[in-house]
Scaffold this motif. Structure first.
Motif, PDB file in Angstrom:
ATOM      1  N   THR A 287      -6.719  -6.580 -12.625  1.00 20.86           N
ATOM      2  CA  THR A 287      -6.545  -5.289 -13.301  1.00 20.86           C
ATOM      3  C   THR A 287      -7.670  -4.297 -13.029  1.00 20.86           C
ATOM      4  O   THR A 287      -7.427  -3.097 -12.931  1.00 20.86           O
ATOM      5  CB  THR A 287      -6.392  -5.481 -14.820  1.00 20.86           C
ATOM      6  OG1 THR A 287      -7.551  -6.154 -15.316  1.00 20.86           O
ATOM      7  CG2 THR A 287      -5.140  -6.264 -15.142  1.00 20.86           C
ATOM      8  N   GLU A 288      -8.891  -4.788 -12.901  1.00 18.97           N
ATOM      9  CA  GLU A 288     -10.025  -3.871 -12.746  1.00 18.97           C
ATOM     10  C   GLU A 288     -10.346  -3.533 -11.292  1.00 18.97           C
ATOM     11  O   GLU A 288     -10.958  -2.502 -11.027  1.00 18.97           O
ATOM     12  CB  GLU A 288     -11.266  -4.447 -13.423  1.00 18.97           C
ATOM     13  CG  GLU A 288     -11.122  -4.561 -14.933  1.00 18.97           C
ATOM     14  CD  GLU A 288     -12.319  -5.227 -15.594  1.00 18.97           C
ATOM     15  OE1 GLU A 288     -13.363  -5.424 -14.915  1.00 18.97           O
ATOM     16  OE2 GLU A 288     -12.213  -5.557 -16.787  1.00 18.97           O
ATOM     17  N   GLU A 289      -9.949  -4.404 -10.373  1.00 17.78           N
ATOM     18  CA  GLU A 289     -10.318  -4.149  -8.983  1.00 17.78           C
ATOM     19  C   GLU A 289      -9.099  -4.006  -8.066  1.00 17.78           C
ATOM     20  O   GLU A 289      -8.941  -2.979  -7.417  1.00 17.78           O
ATOM     21  CB  GLU A 289     -11.236  -5.259  -8.474  1.00 17.78           C
ATOM     22  CG  GLU A 289     -12.564  -5.300  -9.238  1.00 17.78           C
ATOM     23  CD  GLU A 289     -13.533  -6.293  -8.672  1.00 17.78           C
ATOM     24  OE1 GLU A 289     -13.969  -6.077  -7.528  1.00 17.78           O
ATOM     25  OE2 GLU A 289     -13.838  -7.276  -9.369  1.00 17.78           O
ATOM     26  N   LEU A 290      -8.247  -5.015  -8.022  1.00 17.38           N
ATOM     27  CA  LEU A 290      -7.166  -5.002  -7.045  1.00 17.38           C
ATOM     28  C   LEU A 290      -6.134  -3.914  -7.322  1.00 17.38           C
ATOM     29  O   LEU A 290      -5.879  -3.061  -6.476  1.00 17.38           O
ATOM     30  CB  LEU A 290      -6.501  -6.378  -6.950  1.00 17.38           C
ATOM     31  CG  LEU A 290      -5.389  -6.523  -5.921  1.00 17.38           C
ATOM     32  CD1 LEU A 290      -5.863  -6.119  -4.525  1.00 17.38           C
ATOM     33  CD2 LEU A 290      -4.872  -7.955  -5.925  1.00 17.38           C
ATOM     34  N   THR A 291      -5.533  -3.919  -8.501  1.00 13.13           N
ATOM     35  CA  THR A 291      -4.470  -2.938  -8.765  1.00 13.13           C
ATOM     36  C   THR A 291      -4.998  -1.518  -8.915  1.00 13.13           C
ATOM     37  O   THR A 291      -4.248  -0.559  -8.729  1.00 13.13           O
ATOM     38  CB  THR A 291      -3.650  -3.306 -10.023  1.00 13.13           C
ATOM     39  OG1 THR A 291      -4.540  -3.410 -11.137  1.00 13.13           O
ATOM     40  CG2 THR A 291      -2.902  -4.607  -9.832  1.00 13.13           C
ATOM     41  N   SER A 292      -6.278  -1.395  -9.218  1.00 11.77           N
ATOM     42  CA  SER A 292      -6.843  -0.050  -9.356  1.00 11.77           C
ATOM     43  C   SER A 292      -7.481   0.456  -8.064  1.00 11.77           C
ATOM     44  O   SER A 292      -7.990   1.576  -8.035  1.00 11.77           O
ATOM     45  CB  SER A 292      -7.879  -0.029 -10.492  1.00 11.77           C
ATOM     46  OG  SER A 292      -8.962  -0.860 -10.170  1.00 11.77           O
ATOM     47  N   ALA A 293      -7.431  -0.331  -7.011  1.00  9.24           N
ATOM     48  CA  ALA A 293      -8.016   0.091  -5.732  1.00  9.24           C
ATOM     49  C   ALA A 293      -7.218   1.244  -5.140  1.00  9.24           C
ATOM     50  O   ALA A 293      -5.994   1.321  -5.285  1.00  9.24           O
ATOM     51  CB  ALA A 293      -8.057  -1.083  -4.759  1.00  9.24           C
ATOM     52  N   GLU A 294      -7.923   2.109  -4.450  1.00  6.32           N
ATOM     53  CA  GLU A 294      -7.284   3.256  -3.805  1.00  6.32           C
ATOM     54  C   GLU A 294      -6.227   2.784  -2.817  1.00  6.32           C
ATOM     55  O   GLU A 294      -6.423   1.801  -2.099  1.00  6.32           O
ATOM     56  CB  GLU A 294      -8.338   4.087  -3.073  1.00  6.32           C
ATOM     57  CG  GLU A 294      -7.825   5.391  -2.539  1.00  6.32           C
ATOM     58  CD  GLU A 294      -8.927   6.252  -1.953  1.00  6.32           C
ATOM     59  OE1 GLU A 294      -8.605   7.060  -1.074  1.00  6.32           O
ATOM     60  OE2 GLU A 294     -10.082   6.117  -2.362  1.00  6.32           O
ATOM     61  N   ASN A 295      -5.091   3.439  -2.808  1.00  3.09           N
ATOM     62  CA  ASN A 295      -3.984   3.203  -1.877  1.00  3.09           C
ATOM     63  C   ASN A 295      -3.128   1.982  -2.234  1.00  3.09           C
ATOM     64  O   ASN A 295      -2.167   1.702  -1.544  1.00  3.09           O
ATOM     65  CB  ASN A 295      -4.496   3.093  -0.429  1.00  3.09           C
ATOM     66  CG  ASN A 295      -3.389   3.270   0.587  1.00  3.09           C
ATOM     67  OD1 ASN A 295      -2.448   4.021   0.384  1.00  3.09           O
ATOM     68  ND2 ASN A 295      -3.487   2.550   1.686  1.00  3.09           N
ATOM     69  N   VAL A 296      -3.451   1.247  -3.289  1.00  5.79           N
ATOM     70  CA  VAL A 296      -2.619   0.098  -3.673  1.00  5.79           C
ATOM     71  C   VAL A 296      -1.448   0.600  -4.514  1.00  5.79           C
ATOM     72  O   VAL A 296      -1.632   1.211  -5.551  1.00  5.79           O
ATOM     73  CB  VAL A 296      -3.443  -0.968  -4.435  1.00  5.79           C
ATOM     74  CG1 VAL A 296      -2.542  -2.040  -5.023  1.00  5.79           C
ATOM     75  CG2 VAL A 296      -4.484  -1.586  -3.509  1.00  5.79           C
ATOM     76  N   ALA A 297      -0.227   0.324  -4.024  1.00  9.10           N
ATOM     77  CA  ALA A 297       0.978   0.761  -4.725  1.00  9.10           C
ATOM     78  C   ALA A 297       1.545  -0.339  -5.607  1.00  9.10           C
ATOM     79  O   ALA A 297       2.052  -0.069  -6.688  1.00  9.10           O
ATOM     80  CB  ALA A 297       2.037   1.199  -3.708  1.00  9.10           C
ATOM     81  N   SER A 298       1.482  -1.590  -5.124  1.00  7.56           N
ATOM     82  CA  SER A 298       2.056  -2.689  -5.892  1.00  7.56           C
ATOM     83  C   SER A 298       1.334  -3.988  -5.578  1.00  7.56           C
ATOM     84  O   SER A 298       0.801  -4.173  -4.485  1.00  7.56           O
ATOM     85  CB  SER A 298       3.545  -2.850  -5.560  1.00  7.56           C
ATOM     86  OG  SER A 298       3.697  -3.245  -4.210  1.00  7.56           O
TER      87      SER A 298
ATOM     88  N   LEU B 215       0.829  -1.203   0.000  1.00  5.07           N
ATOM     89  CA  LEU B 215       0.000   0.000   0.000  1.00  5.07           C
ATOM     90  C   LEU B 215       0.864   1.253   0.000  1.00  5.07           C
ATOM     91  O   LEU B 215       2.018   1.220   0.423  1.00  5.07           O
ATOM     92  CB  LEU B 215      -0.910   0.018   1.227  1.00  5.07           C
ATOM     93  CG  LEU B 215      -1.876  -1.156   1.392  1.00  5.07           C
ATOM     94  CD1 LEU B 215      -2.726  -0.970   2.651  1.00  5.07           C
ATOM     95  CD2 LEU B 215      -2.753  -1.342   0.168  1.00  5.07           C
ATOM     96  N   VAL B 216       0.298   2.342  -0.455  1.00  5.85           N
ATOM     97  CA  VAL B 216       0.986   3.627  -0.437  1.00  5.85           C
ATOM     98  C   VAL B 216       1.135   4.105   1.003  1.00  5.85           C
ATOM     99  O   VAL B 216       2.192   4.545   1.424  1.00  5.85           O
ATOM    100  CB  VAL B 216       0.211   4.672  -1.270  1.00  5.85           C
ATOM    101  CG1 VAL B 216       0.838   6.050  -1.145  1.00  5.85           C
ATOM    102  CG2 VAL B 216       0.129   4.243  -2.723  1.00  5.85           C
ATOM    103  N   SER B 217       0.050   3.981   1.761  1.00  9.75           N
ATOM    104  CA  SER B 217       0.022   4.449   3.147  1.00  9.75           C
ATOM    105  C   SER B 217      -0.335   3.300   4.079  1.00  9.75           C
ATOM    106  O   SER B 217      -1.219   2.503   3.771  1.00  9.75           O
ATOM    107  CB  SER B 217      -1.007   5.568   3.307  1.00  9.75           C
ATOM    108  OG  SER B 217      -1.296   5.793   4.681  1.00  9.75           O
ATOM    109  N   GLN B 218       0.356   3.231   5.215  1.00 18.75           N
ATOM    110  CA  GLN B 218       0.065   2.214   6.214  1.00 18.75           C
ATOM    111  C   GLN B 218      -0.607   2.815   7.441  1.00 18.75           C
ATOM    112  O   GLN B 218      -0.591   2.220   8.523  1.00 18.75           O
ATOM    113  CB  GLN B 218       1.344   1.462   6.631  1.00 18.75           C
ATOM    114  CG  GLN B 218       1.917   0.573   5.554  1.00 18.75           C
ATOM    115  CD  GLN B 218       2.640   1.353   4.468  1.00 18.75           C
ATOM    116  OE1 GLN B 218       3.198   2.419   4.713  1.00 18.75           O
ATOM    117  NE2 GLN B 218       2.605   0.839   3.256  1.00 18.75           N
ATOM    118  N   ALA B 219      -1.218   3.972   7.277  1.00 15.70           N
ATOM    119  CA  ALA B 219      -1.994   4.560   8.370  1.00 15.70           C
ATOM    120  C   ALA B 219      -3.144   3.607   8.686  1.00 15.70           C
ATOM    121  O   ALA B 219      -3.670   2.940   7.790  1.00 15.70           O
ATOM    122  CB  ALA B 219      -2.520   5.934   7.976  1.00 15.70           C
ATOM    123  N   GLU B 220      -3.527   3.547   9.949  1.00 23.85           N
ATOM    124  CA  GLU B 220      -4.566   2.594  10.366  1.00 23.85           C
ATOM    125  C   GLU B 220      -5.840   2.728   9.547  1.00 23.85           C
ATOM    126  O   GLU B 220      -6.443   1.725   9.159  1.00 23.85           O
ATOM    127  CB  GLU B 220      -4.860   2.743  11.858  1.00 23.85           C
ATOM    128  CG  GLU B 220      -5.854   1.723  12.378  1.00 23.85           C
ATOM    129  CD  GLU B 220      -5.450   0.267  12.150  1.00 23.85           C
ATOM    130  OE1 GLU B 220      -6.335  -0.555  11.812  1.00 23.85           O
ATOM    131  OE2 GLU B 220      -4.254  -0.058  12.296  1.00 23.85           O
TER     132      GLU B 220
END
Length: 166
Positions: free
Chosen positions: A126-137, A76-81
């Protein structure tokens, strides 16, 4: 130590139900050496205390046409709770995600996913997991075959540990 507030009969009940959750209360009572009414009371208490979280059939996913099993490592981009919780909530709504675990280390989450075919999994990826908000990789590993899938905990290890502490 967790588990020490349970007596030997409670632990035997848990071990037996973990091995075969379909047995009758009468059979369970016989296996653990007590009569049926107190056995049923103990099982209900174990359920109420959260030691037994549910009863499930061990379904063969491949026999039902779910040929693809994938582990997805998600950063994730951010690991805030709030962001961690938001991602966990997203996972709750994704039917292909069967397990979601937050990790310590290089990745934030590992997901166990099943799909009927690669095209379905690719679409989810491609349509859900990688495009989800805050997902970096996302890194994925396709399961070729499983060698072991034991549910629950090893009660023999628990009993050995308790006997050493006694």
């Amino acid at each position: 130590m967790p588990g020490t507030k349970l007596d030997e009969i409670d632990r035997m009940i848990l071990a037996e139900l973990q091995a075969d959750g379909r047995m009758t209360n009468v059979e369970l009572a016989k296996r653990v050496g007590i009569s049926a009414p107190p056995c049923l009371r103990r099982v209900r208490t174990l359920e109420e205390q959260g030691f037994i979280q549910g009863y499930h059939a061990d379904v063969n996913s491949r026999e039902l046409g779910f040929e693809v099993q994938v582990f997805a490592m998600v950063g994730l981009v951010s690991q805030a709770e709030a962001d961690l919780s938001a991602f966990e909530n997203l996972c709750q709504g994704w039917p292909l995600v069967r397990e979601c675990h937050m990790l310590n280390g290089e990745v934030d989450f590992i997901l166990k996913c099943v799909a009927p075919d690669l095209r379905t999994f690719q679409r989810f990826l491609t349509e859900e997991l990688t495009s989800a908000e805050n997902v970096a990789s996302v890194k994925t590993s396709l399961v070729i075959r499983g060698a072991k899938d034991d549910p629950g905990v090893p009660f023999d290890v628990l009993e050995a540990r308790l006997s050493q502490e006694a």
